[in-house]
Design a protein around this motif. Structure first.
Motif, short mmCIF file in Angstrom:
data_model
loop_
_atom_site.label_atom_id
_atom_site.label_comp_id
_atom_site.label_asym_id
_atom_site.label_seq_id
_atom_site.Cartn_x
_atom_site.Cartn_y
_atom_site.Cartn_z
N PRO A 1 -36.92 14.46 80.07
CA PRO A 1 -36.02 15.02 79.04
C PRO A 1 -36.51 14.68 77.64
O PRO A 1 -35.93 13.87 76.94
CB PRO A 1 -34.67 14.36 79.36
N LYS A 2 -37.60 15.33 77.24
CA LYS A 2 -38.24 15.03 75.96
C LYS A 2 -37.35 15.41 74.78
O LYS A 2 -36.71 16.46 74.81
CB LYS A 2 -39.54 15.83 75.82
N PRO A 3 -37.36 14.60 73.72
CA PRO A 3 -36.59 14.95 72.53
C PRO A 3 -36.99 16.31 71.94
O PRO A 3 -36.17 16.95 71.28
CB PRO A 3 -36.89 13.82 71.56
N SER A 4 -38.23 16.75 72.19
CA SER A 4 -38.60 18.08 71.67
C SER A 4 -37.77 19.18 72.35
O SER A 4 -37.50 20.22 71.75
CB SER A 4 -40.09 18.34 71.85
N ILE B 1 -34.67 18.77 73.04
CA ILE B 1 -33.38 18.72 72.36
C ILE B 1 -33.39 19.71 71.20
O ILE B 1 -32.41 20.43 70.98
CB ILE B 1 -33.12 17.29 71.84
N MET B 2 -34.53 19.75 70.49
CA MET B 2 -34.62 20.65 69.34
C MET B 2 -34.56 22.12 69.80
O MET B 2 -33.99 22.96 69.12
CB MET B 2 -35.92 20.40 68.56
N GLN C 1 -30.99 22.87 70.73
CA GLN C 1 -30.07 22.86 69.60
C GLN C 1 -29.90 24.27 69.03
O GLN C 1 -28.84 24.62 68.52
CB GLN C 1 -30.60 21.91 68.52
N ALA D 1 -28.17 17.53 72.47
CA ALA D 1 -28.45 18.70 71.63
C ALA D 1 -27.27 19.06 70.72
O ALA D 1 -27.43 19.77 69.74
CB ALA D 1 -28.82 19.90 72.49
N LEU E 1 -28.68 14.63 63.81
CA LEU E 1 -29.96 15.24 64.16
C LEU E 1 -30.41 16.00 62.92
O LEU E 1 -29.85 17.04 62.59
CB LEU E 1 -29.73 16.18 65.34
N LYS F 1 -39.03 21.78 62.91
CA LYS F 1 -38.31 21.63 64.17
C LYS F 1 -38.74 20.37 64.91
O LYS F 1 -38.88 20.36 66.14
CB LYS F 1 -38.52 22.87 65.07
N TYR G 1 -38.11 16.42 66.00
CA TYR G 1 -36.95 15.60 66.31
C TYR G 1 -36.88 14.43 65.33
O TYR G 1 -37.75 13.55 65.32
CB TYR G 1 -37.05 15.09 67.74
N TYR H 1 -39.78 11.77 67.07
CA TYR H 1 -40.56 11.98 68.29
C TYR H 1 -41.52 13.13 68.05
O TYR H 1 -41.18 14.11 67.38
CB TYR H 1 -39.60 12.32 69.44
N ASP I 1 -44.60 15.51 70.13
CA ASP I 1 -45.46 15.82 71.28
C ASP I 1 -46.90 15.87 70.79
O ASP I 1 -47.24 16.71 69.94
CB ASP I 1 -45.09 17.20 71.87
N PHE J 1 -34.55 9.82 77.77
CA PHE J 1 -35.99 9.61 77.67
C PHE J 1 -36.29 8.35 76.86
O PHE J 1 -35.70 8.13 75.82
CB PHE J 1 -36.58 10.84 76.97
#
Lengths: 312, 438
Positions: free
Chosen positions: A63-66, A68-69, A72, A96, B230, B236, B238, B285, B287, B438
């Protein structure tokens, strides 16, 4: 001070109008198979993102925070249900903070609701996990039956209409186009598999009950001793004895499992190992749902044809 | 042309046969369901006939009637039809069952620890309270449920040798506008990464030394309010900001003056002068590739004291993760480190301790991983005195719900003689364990 207030108001209004000016509907699907069906139904009117990749185990997605974006900004969240995503989707939805996709909202779509689940476990619920990682509501891998893909497409269509009634006619037209294409394909796939009706197979994980029911195959054993439990030496030894006895011709597995044990079984018993995608993107040239099903059917039919020729 | 047609008929026939057998199965399962419903109904009727329970039953049916009146006549009819019996009696078993299904998700966790090391120095008894003993470290009960359309409720109870303890109990908003989320109640302080992890979910048997020296043997937590945002941004990415205000802390007020363990941690200093404590955290965060990611955070705590000698704790954390999507069941790697520093006034004598931990863990097979953790921290009483720890560990997840762990640790310090510790840990989870974030 007053000037600041006014600017703030103008900014707010600008932001709001900017939001509503975006024509396309943002759809997020947990898996690529659902994403592809959503693309077909919403053709040209929706932007679809899949969270999991086709070559990834959909039970264990980080469940990566990316994500979440991504969630959202979603208008509609489509997920497989039957506890497939239970290990990773709930914390994502929670974090989210998007009121459109929380439980009960119009943008929260569990497409398993229209599916008649197979392998719903019976008996005492508190004893369930002794059987391994069994899904309490039934086997979640229903998308490998294309008839179920039609049901899912219908559900996505009616939800899109509910959310965006102004595009109802387009969604309906897309749906019937997709269904017609799928119907043609289904009879083609059935015809291809018909000569092998009743053929026995071994699978790595219980991924294929819906598929085997539709295309007349019979799954006789799994490489995993119990769902979610990796193969033990004693279970492998048992399979080496059992496979020749059972008459199983092929061993079907998903790309995200280790090929080590299946290859050993292939060497020792002569069973043919097929690494097949379970979702679009899980193999070469399987970018959408129909090409993935093509790939699966063609590979199985070809392997069985070769086996049959050998037998003669 | 005729051959394919006959083949087609054959296919259709087979299809029909299959459909009939499916229908048969459905009818059979429905018959079974009817049977079990009938049995339940009979059983409850028998119970209701007993005079001792009659009064209770009457109350039940009264409430049922009220509920039904509220629900309207249609559901009465429907219920009567499904059970096939007079309304008043038949609904007694059905309605409480429906309300019962609104119970929160419950999970129960057992954490058993075998500490194979000999008795060590008193300071390092954080994990099991002594050497060479097998004990149930903790039994935890967790509850989660949606309270209403606005908030979700979470509660965790911990049971150990010292008795029961409400570890967490808070309500959290589902969806506030502008990417905000609020919570209130008792919760773990949003400080760093491992402070938010329940003891049984820790990546190693014990909490890193630096956290126990700064925050005590358990998570830093308190009763208060939290707000998290947030942060919207063009890329975009996090980015999250967290703010906590705590009123009361998880300490025995009387015991704070001289603790039995002999070590006075940072939190006691924090709460010494004031009742309110503030926390802020920023985290982000990114990637790096499809398979790897990096997470960074910074946190800070202070009190509301006007005294210039107020206490501060700051921390930064870094997490690097690698998990290939296709082979992710079998291989993964994580590296994590946190550095903490503080400025505290212990009886007007300033102390500026700092400490850190770092661990790397590699997963080499399905369910199997091993790692190495290094600890360093200043002793809180005297920041000239230091403490070190290092050791490898092996974790075996037999399934998602059962885990065994073996850990060795070598500890040295400027004050106490060195010691070696060996732990064996078994953790098992029953029921609906919430997914790990996570």
């Amino acid at each position: 001070m007053r000037f600041r207030c006014v600017t703030l108001c103008i900014l707010c209004v600008l932001l709001m109008t900017a939001g509503s000016a975006v024509a396309k509907v943002t759809v997020v699907a947990t898996t690529p198979d659902l994403a592809d069906v959503a693309k077909e139904v919403g053709d040209g009117l929706v932007d679809v993102t899949a969270l999991a990749k086709g070559y990834q185990d959909p039970h264990f997605v980080d469940p990566k925070p990316s994500f979440i974006m991504i969630l959202q900004g979603a208008d509609l969240l489509i997920f497989n249900g039957l506890e497939l995503e239970t290990g990773w989707l709930p914390p994502l939805i929670e974090r989210a903070r998007n009121g459109k996709i929380i439980y009960g909202a119009a943008g929260y779509l569990d497409v398993s609701e229209g599916i008649a689940p197979l392998e719903v476990p019976q008996g005492n619920r508190s004893e369930l996990r002794a059987q391994g990682d069994v899904h309490p509501a039934g086997n979640p891998h229903y998308m490998l039956d294309p008839e179920n893909a039609k049901i899912v497409a219908g559900e996505i269509c009616s939800r899109l209409i509910k959310l965006f009634p102004e595009h109802a006619a387009d969604f309906k037209a897309n749906l019937s186009k997709f269904n017609a294409r799928l119907d043609g394909k289904i009879s083609e796939w059935k015809a291809k598999m018909e000569p092998y009706r009743g053929t026995k197979m071994v699978t790595y994980h219980r991924l294929y009950p819906y598929f085997s029911d539709r295309f007349g195959l019979q799954s006789v054993a799994e490489v995993e001793p119990k769902p979610g439990i990796p193969p033990s030496p004693s279970h492998v030894a048992y399979l080496i004895r059992f496979i020749p006895e059972s008459g199983a011709k092929i061993l079907v597995m998903a790309p995200y499992y280790s090929e080590k044990v299946p290859r050993l079984l292939e060497k020792r018993t002569g069973i043919k190992v097929l690494v097949l995608p379970t979702m679009p993107g899980g193999g070469k040239g399987t970018d959408d749902y129909i090409s993935m099903m093509d790939y699966i059917i063609n590979n199985i039919a070809e392997a069985l044809r070769v086996q049959k020729d050998k037998g003669k | 042309v005729s051959a394919p047609t006959s083949q087609k008929y054959e296919i259709d026939m087979l299809e029909l046969k299959r459909e009939i057998s499916e229908l048969k199965e459905t009818v059979e399962s429905q018959q079974q369901m009817l049977q079990s419903l009938r049995m339940q109904f009979n059983a409850t009727q028998e119970k209701a006939a007993k005079p001792s329970e009659a009064s209770v039953k009457r109350d039940d049916s009264e409430t049922d009637k009220e509920i039904l009146a509220a629900l309207g006549a249609t559901s009465q009819q429907a219920a009567a039809e499904t059970v096939g019996a007079p309304i008043g009696s038949s609904l007694t078993p059905v309605m409480p069952r429906m309300l019962q299904s609104l119970n929160p998700d419950i999970c129960a966790v057992g954490d058993v620890l075998y500490d194979l090391s000999a008795n060590g120095n008193p300071v390092n008894r954080a994990v099991s309270g002594g050497g060479d003993r097998l004990s149930l470290r903790e039994f935890e009960l967790g509850f989660q449920a949606a309270v209403d359309p606005y908030v979700k409720g979470v509660a965790t109870l911990g049971f150990g040798d010292e008795g029961a303890d409400v570890e967490e109990c808070y309500a959290k908003s589902f969806s506030l506008p502008f990417g905000l989320q609020a919570k209130g109640g008792r919760f773990f302080a949003d400080f760093g990464k491992l402070n938010l992890v329940h003891t049984h979910d820790l990546p190693q048997v014990d909490r890193p030394l630096v956290l126990t020296r700064f925050f005590g043997e358990e998570n830093l937590k308190g009763d208060g309010l939290g707000l998290s945002w947030l942060v919207p941004n063009h890329w975009k990415q996090y980015v999250q900001l967290d703010f906590n205000v705590f009123d009361k802390f998880n300490r025995d007020e009387g015991a704070s003056a001289d603790s039995a363990a002999g070590s006075d941690d940072m939190v006691k200093q924090l709460t010494h002068y004031s009742n309110l404590m503030y926390l802020a955290r920023a985290s982000t965060y990114h990637d790096l590739t499809e398979n790897s990611s990096v997470e960074l955070g910074a946190s800070g705590i202070t009190t509301d004291s006007a005294d210039p000698s107020r206490t501060f704790v700051e921390g930064t954390d870094l997490t690097y993760r690698w998990r290939p999507l296709r082979e992710g069941l079998y291989n993964s790697f994580i590296f994590r480190s946190e550095i903490l520093g503080g400025q505290a006034n212990a009886e007007k004598q300033y102390s500026n301790p700092w400490g850190m931990y770092a661990y790397g863990e590699y997963q080499f097979a399905r369910g199997l991983s091993s790692g190495l953790r290094f600890d360093y921290t200043d002793m809180f009483e005297d920041d000239k005195k230091r403490e070190y720890g290092a050791g490898p560990y092996l974790t075996w997840n037999l399934s998602e719900f059962f885990r065994l762990r073996l850990q060795y640790q070598h500890l040295t310090s400027d004050v106490y003689p060195y010691e070696d510790r060996i732990y064996l840990q078994g953790t098992y989870i029953m029921g609906a364990h919430p997914a790990h974030s996570f």
